[in-house]
Design an enzyme around this catalytic site. Structure first.
Site, PDB file in Angstrom:
ATOM      1  N   GLU A  93      40.092  35.612  42.582  1.00 33.25           N
ATOM      2  CA  GLU A  93      41.025  34.497  42.463  1.00 33.25           C
ATOM      3  C   GLU A  93      42.460  35.019  42.416  1.00 33.25           C
ATOM      4  O   GLU A  93      43.376  34.435  42.972  1.00 33.25           O
ATOM      5  CB  GLU A  93      40.707  33.742  41.187  1.00 33.25           C
ATOM      6  CG  GLU A  93      40.832  32.252  41.322  1.00 33.25           C
ATOM      7  CD  GLU A  93      40.105  31.577  40.181  1.00 33.25           C
ATOM      8  OE1 GLU A  93      40.763  31.137  39.242  1.00 33.25           O
ATOM      9  OE2 GLU A  93      38.851  31.551  40.227  1.00 33.25           O
ATOM     10  N   LEU A 101      46.370  50.261  47.823  1.00 35.63           N
ATOM     11  CA  LEU A 101      45.933  50.013  49.202  1.00 35.63           C
ATOM     12  C   LEU A 101      46.191  48.556  49.536  1.00 35.63           C
ATOM     13  O   LEU A 101      46.108  47.695  48.658  1.00 35.63           O
ATOM     14  CB  LEU A 101      44.424  50.264  49.328  1.00 35.63           C
ATOM     15  CG  LEU A 101      43.916  51.694  49.221  1.00 35.63           C
ATOM     16  CD1 LEU A 101      42.403  51.708  49.098  1.00 35.63           C
ATOM     17  CD2 LEU A 101      44.356  52.512  50.437  1.00 35.63           C
ATOM     18  N   LYS A 123      34.662  51.004  47.882  1.00 32.37           N
ATOM     19  CA  LYS A 123      35.841  50.825  47.034  1.00 32.37           C
ATOM     20  C   LYS A 123      35.358  50.592  45.609  1.00 32.37           C
ATOM     21  O   LYS A 123      34.722  49.580  45.307  1.00 32.37           O
ATOM     22  CB  LYS A 123      36.680  49.642  47.507  1.00 32.37           C
ATOM     23  CG  LYS A 123      37.941  49.455  46.681  1.00 32.37           C
ATOM     24  CD  LYS A 123      38.840  48.446  47.323  1.00 32.37           C
ATOM     25  CE  LYS A 123      40.110  48.148  46.556  1.00 32.37           C
ATOM     26  NZ  LYS A 123      40.178  48.459  45.171  1.00 32.37           N
ATOM     27  N   ASP A 172      35.565  49.774  41.735  1.00 32.80           N
ATOM     28  CA  ASP A 172      36.434  48.952  40.902  1.00 32.80           C
ATOM     29  C   ASP A 172      36.600  49.619  39.543  1.00 32.80           C
ATOM     30  O   ASP A 172      35.930  49.291  38.578  1.00 32.80           O
ATOM     31  CB  ASP A 172      35.816  47.557  40.756  1.00 32.80           C
ATOM     32  CG  ASP A 172      36.822  46.564  40.214  1.00 32.80           C
ATOM     33  OD1 ASP A 172      38.033  46.878  40.249  1.00 32.80           O
ATOM     34  OD2 ASP A 172      36.414  45.495  39.753  1.00 32.80           O
ATOM     35  N   ARG A 202      47.451  56.062  36.757  1.00 33.03           N
ATOM     36  CA  ARG A 202      48.424  55.749  37.789  1.00 33.03           C
ATOM     37  C   ARG A 202      49.722  55.195  37.202  1.00 33.03           C
ATOM     38  O   ARG A 202      50.798  55.481  37.694  1.00 33.03           O
ATOM     39  CB  ARG A 202      47.844  54.736  38.765  1.00 33.03           C
ATOM     40  CG  ARG A 202      48.889  54.294  39.766  1.00 33.03           C
ATOM     41  CD  ARG A 202      48.279  53.633  40.941  1.00 33.03           C
ATOM     42  NE  ARG A 202      47.702  52.361  40.575  1.00 33.03           N
ATOM     43  CZ  ARG A 202      46.903  51.667  41.353  1.00 33.03           C
ATOM     44  NH1 ARG A 202      46.555  52.146  42.519  1.00 33.03           N
ATOM     45  NH2 ARG A 202      46.438  50.518  40.974  1.00 33.03           N
ATOM     46  N   TYR A 253      38.206  61.031  45.548  1.00 38.97           N
ATOM     47  CA  TYR A 253      38.197  60.642  46.954  1.00 38.97           C
ATOM     48  C   TYR A 253      39.431  61.104  47.718  1.00 38.97           C
ATOM     49  O   TYR A 253      39.632  60.731  48.854  1.00 38.97           O
ATOM     50  CB  TYR A 253      38.055  59.123  47.107  1.00 38.97           C
ATOM     51  CG  TYR A 253      38.930  58.302  46.176  1.00 38.97           C
ATOM     52  CD1 TYR A 253      40.310  58.354  46.257  1.00 38.97           C
ATOM     53  CD2 TYR A 253      38.355  57.476  45.218  1.00 38.97           C
ATOM     54  CE1 TYR A 253      41.104  57.610  45.411  1.00 38.97           C
ATOM     55  CE2 TYR A 253      39.143  56.721  44.358  1.00 38.97           C
ATOM     56  CZ  TYR A 253      40.517  56.798  44.460  1.00 38.97           C
ATOM     57  OH  TYR A 253      41.301  56.068  43.613  1.00 38.97           O
ATOM     58  N   LYS A 303      37.826  43.818  51.420  1.00 37.20           N
ATOM     59  CA  LYS A 303      37.283  43.250  50.173  1.00 37.20           C
ATOM     60  C   LYS A 303      36.119  42.319  50.481  1.00 37.20           C
ATOM     61  O   LYS A 303      36.240  41.433  51.335  1.00 37.20           O
ATOM     62  CB  LYS A 303      38.377  42.451  49.455  1.00 37.20           C
ATOM     63  CG  LYS A 303      39.481  43.313  48.873  1.00 37.20           C
ATOM     64  CD  LYS A 303      39.037  43.914  47.543  1.00 37.20           C
ATOM     65  CE  LYS A 303      40.213  44.175  46.646  1.00 37.20           C
ATOM     66  NZ  LYS A 303      40.430  43.270  45.582  1.00 37.20           N
ATOM     67  N   CYS A 330      34.789  14.454  17.555  1.00 34.59           N
ATOM     68  CA  CYS A 330      34.606  15.903  17.555  1.00 34.59           C
ATOM     69  C   CYS A 330      33.152  16.240  17.211  1.00 34.59           C
ATOM     70  O   CYS A 330      32.643  15.785  16.187  1.00 34.59           O
ATOM     71  CB  CYS A 330      35.544  16.539  16.533  1.00 34.59           C
ATOM     72  SG  CYS A 330      35.192  18.274  16.233  1.00 34.59           S
ATOM     73  N   CYS A 370      40.539  17.844  18.760  1.00 37.18           N
ATOM     74  CA  CYS A 370      40.149  17.360  17.441  1.00 37.18           C
ATOM     75  C   CYS A 370      41.373  17.540  16.549  1.00 37.18           C
ATOM     76  O   CYS A 370      41.879  18.656  16.429  1.00 37.18           O
ATOM     77  CB  CYS A 370      38.975  18.181  16.921  1.00 37.18           C
ATOM     78  SG  CYS A 370      38.737  17.982  15.150  1.00 37.18           S
TER      79      CYS A 370
HETATM   80  S1  IVH Z   1      41.944  55.955  48.615  1.00 38.06           S
HETATM   81  C1  IVH Z   1      46.797  56.509  49.028  1.00 38.06           C
HETATM   82  N1  IVH Z   1      39.414  55.487  48.218  1.00 38.06           N
HETATM   83  O1  IVH Z   1      41.532  51.192  45.037  1.00 38.06           O
HETATM   84  C2  IVH Z   1      45.752  55.650  48.389  1.00 38.06           C
HETATM   85  N2  IVH Z   1      40.978  54.374  46.823  1.00 38.06           N
HETATM   86  O2  IVH Z   1      43.177  48.858  45.555  1.00 38.06           O
HETATM   87  C3  IVH Z   1      44.445  56.368  48.347  1.00 38.06           C
HETATM   88  N3  IVH Z   1      39.946  52.948  45.134  1.00 38.06           N
HETATM   89  O3  IVH Z   1      44.597  52.728  44.340  1.00 38.06           O
HETATM   90  C4  IVH Z   1      43.389  55.503  47.810  1.00 38.06           C
HETATM   91  N4  IVH Z   1      37.861  53.358  45.665  1.00 38.06           N
HETATM   92  O4  IVH Z   1      42.527  53.263  42.829  1.00 38.06           O
HETATM   93  C5  IVH Z   1      40.663  55.209  47.820  1.00 38.06           C
HETATM   94  N5  IVH Z   1      37.134  55.218  47.961  1.00 38.06           N
HETATM   95  C6  IVH Z   1      38.363  54.932  47.580  1.00 38.06           C
HETATM   96  C7  IVH Z   1      38.646  54.055  46.505  1.00 38.06           C
HETATM   97  C8  IVH Z   1      39.962  53.799  46.171  1.00 38.06           C
HETATM   98  C9  IVH Z   1      38.658  52.692  44.849  1.00 38.06           C
HETATM   99  C10 IVH Z   1      41.066  52.343  44.394  1.00 38.06           C
HETATM  100  C11 IVH Z   1      42.255  53.232  44.201  1.00 38.06           C
HETATM  101  C12 IVH Z   1      43.359  52.500  44.915  1.00 38.06           C
HETATM  102  C13 IVH Z   1      42.904  51.092  44.776  1.00 38.06           C
HETATM  103  C14 IVH Z   1      43.593  50.157  45.736  1.00 38.06           C
END
Ligand code: IVH
Length: 649
Positions: free
Chosen positions: A27, A75, A102, A104, A123, A209, A297, A391, A409
């Protein structure tokens, strides 16, 4: 657009600063997208310095700041395959793609010197993060295998598996503490613990990664860097794949849409990276994200079920919230049996009836929502719902305040549901921090008939406590000790705990920092309160009203008689900045409020614009017009560090 800016700011704060989101990530993403489309169409109204144009989150004051040698970027997102194709159009130059899940979790940077782990950081805002080295020691390898000499920096994601998450939340619920909303918040809350033993106990994981300056090690592709990271003993994900074409990328995405359920941790998409690192350099980055990688996503999860009943719960401020009781259904790996229906207007708008088949959504959040009603499945047996006129907890006639969707209430003083909720809030971490008083104990206390006001819990004897179900002598002594200790908590905690409408921890601190004591706050006029930077007229009225209510004043008198801490020393710490006037510009590692508070605490003044009267301009990155003006007027410009040095002297 203004509405969206305000909503996004609020929800980003809940997510990044408080680890306590109110809406599902999907959302939030939808709000950001709507805003970005509007910004595209109406660039004249776009706020270029808004947080969506920066990397999210800001470092807290709890951990030492770490300036990232290379900024930690975010990203960009796409939500469909066509968008993904568009993103890479004209970019690949024959390179293939590297697909990864990706995760979370929370991004971290790990630094190894001569193969030894020396520093880990969050970060933060992308430029400055928090030093969480000690906490990360429990999670990351201490040494690299066959290490190269010198410095190796890698980036990765810290996460909590579903298994750990469920175990920790069961414990929270048993102890009457608030469970974490989702594994990401649990991981964030854990990583920012001051006690690294707790981090080790809770059990986090990390997957890396990204190898910084991979070329230094003779690596030219993401594929090779993943293999290199693995060979050095760093944990990488199991699921990743080199794809020669976007068609293959599409297949990977489709395959893992359901397959990701079996991974044991939360993933919300696929990160697609150009494999050839030469392109990373030629394409470069925007202010907040690389042009060579994108996050695809997945849509949030939905499932179909039936509403068997609608019940009403009564909150701390008396608001009645209807809750749908559902036939249990599995969504996103957990069983859902309830969904919030918010209020009567929401039920009417969606025409939700008892007996309806509905689609429920649950991203990674705890509170599921009803997305849609399947009206074609109606048999005529469904019954429309009307909110009760009394109530359900105390039987008082409910009231509807003008301009509010909610019913309330009005029996604040003695409605058992409101009292139990107020008590829970009073005892919560941001309030008086009395461990052990959660939902079930609060309800038992109220049901025992011994509590009619918040101060009554301080008058209970050990026998009173042990007469409650499941409270033994040891627990009773524990709670009594906690209660005693809570009397000397900072005044801002007490002000929060009072539960004044619209006053959370931030506002409570502002009030305390400006008035210094509960008595001065109580005597303050509405104008005095509204004059505080960061306190609006609605809050000011609410605070003022609170101290005009006899019941509330009696409560404060009780606290005074019991020896609570009712004041704070707010005299300036030293007068290093006395007579000096400051203006701030650009991106700083602290918020503007924090910066102003520092100046005021040291006897200085803060102004919004540069003039000949300005003593110093403190400039962060991207100073802009204020910087130009200061230079023109010959006003001395300071870096943030130089500013901090002035007051630490
Ligand atoms: S690469 C230069 N690979 O998602 C950026 N990020 O929404 C390099 N994330 O900031 C990021 N899995 O914290 C990368 N396989 C993956 C990831 C990943 C999760 C996170 C990461 C990024 C955020 C962006």
């Amino acid at each position: 657009m203004n509405e969206l800016y305000a909503m996004i700011e609020r929800h980003a704060g809940l997510y990044y600063d408080q680890d306590s989101p109110e809406i599902p990530d999907a959302e939030y993403d939808a709000l950001v997208r709507e805003l970005s489309e509007l910004e595209h169409d109406y660039p004249q109204y776009a706020r270029k310095d808004f947080l969506t144009h920066k990397v999210g989150g800001k470092p807290s004051r709890l951990f030492a700041p770490v300036v990232h040698e290379m900024p930690m970027l975010s990203l960009d997102n796409v939500f469909g395959f066509e968008e993904l194709v568009k993103f890479f159009a004209g970019k690949s130059q024959g390179s293939g793609f590297l697909c990864e899940m990706k995760i979370d979790g929370l991004a971290v940077s790990l630094v190894y010197e001569d193969g030894i782990f020396v520093r880990g950081a969050t970060r933060g805002d992308g430029r400055t993060g928090e030093d969480v080295t000690e906490n990360l020691r429990a999670i990351v390898p201490e040494k690299l295998k066959n290490p190269p000499a010198g410095r190796v920096e890698v980036r990765g994601e810290v996460l909590m598996t579903w298994e750990r998450f469920n175990a920790i939340n069961s414990l929270c619920i048993e102890r009457g503490e608030k469970p974490f909303a989702n594994p990401r918040n649990a991981a964030a809350g854990t990583l920012r613990q001051k006690d690294s033993k707790i981090v080790a106990e809770r059990g986090l994981d990390v997957f890396v990664y990204y190898l910084i300056d991979a070329e230094k090690f003779g690596i030219r592709s993401q594929y090779d860097s993943l293999l290199w990271l693995k060979a050095k003993g760093l944990p990488i994900q199991d699921v990743w794949k080199y794809c020669g074409t976007l068609g293959e990328v599409g297949k990977f995405i489709a395959h893992w849409q359901d397959g990701r359920r079996t991974l044991g941790y939360v993933t919300d998409g696929v990160v697609v990276k150009l494999d050839d690192m030469a392109l990373w350099h030629s394409l470069g980055t925007t202010s907040h994200a690389p042009r060579w990688a994108i996050a695809y996503k997945y849509p949030p999860e939905e499932a179909r079920t039936r509403i068997t009943d609608i019940r009403v719960s009564v909150g701390r401020t008396g608001v009645l919230t209807p809750i749908a009781i559902l036939e249990p259904v599995s969504v996103a790996g957990t069983t859902v049996q309830r969904a919030s229906l918010h209020n009567a207007d929401y039920i009417a708008q969606k025409d939700i009836r008892v007996g309806d088949f509905v689609s429920v959504r649950k991203a990674a959040e705890i509170i599921p929502e009803i997305v849609s009603v399947d009206k074609s499945a109606r048999t005529g047996q469904e019954s429309p719902y009307t909110m009760p006129s009394k109530c359900p907890a105390c039987g008082s006639e409910v009231v509807k305040l003008p301009e509010e969707a909610a019913l309330r209430c009005p029996n604040r003083a003695s409605c058992p549901a409101q009292l139990a909720e107020s008590l829970k809030y009073f005892a919560s971490r941001d309030g008086m921090n009395i461990k052990g008083i959660g939902q079930s104990l609060a309800e038992k206390l109220i049901a025992s008939g011994k509590i009619h006001s918040l101060s009554d819990i301080y008058t209970l004897t050990l026998e009173d406590w042990t007469s409650l179900d499941k409270i033994d002598a040891k627990t009773a002594e524990n709670i009594s000790a906690q209660l005693e200790a809570s009397k000397s908590r900072p005044l801002a905690n007490l002000v929060t705990a009072l539960g004044i409408p619209y006053v959370g921890t931030n506002t409570a601190s502002l009030l305390v920092n400006n008035f210094g004591s509960l008595d001065s706050l109580r005597e303050a006029s509405q104008e005095d309160i509204a004059a505080i930077d960061g306190v609006g007229p609605v809050i000011a009225e609410s605070v003022h009203d609170f101290f005009r209510n006899g019941e509330n004043l009696r409560l404060i008198d009780d606290f005074r008689a019991m020896g609570f801490r009712l004041s704070e020393d707010i005299r300036p710490k030293n007068n290093a900045l006395s007579g000096k006037s400051f203006v701030f510009t650009g991106t700083l590692s602290m918020t503007r409020e924090e910066a102003s508070e520092l100046v005021k605490a040291h006897g200085g003044r803060v102004s919004g614009s540069v003039s000949t009267k300005t003593s110093y301009l403190v400039a962060g990155e991207n100073g802009g017009s204020k910087l130009a003006k200061a230079e023109k007027l010959g006003v001395k410009v300071l870096s943030e560090q130089e500013f901090l040095d002035m007051i630490s002297a």
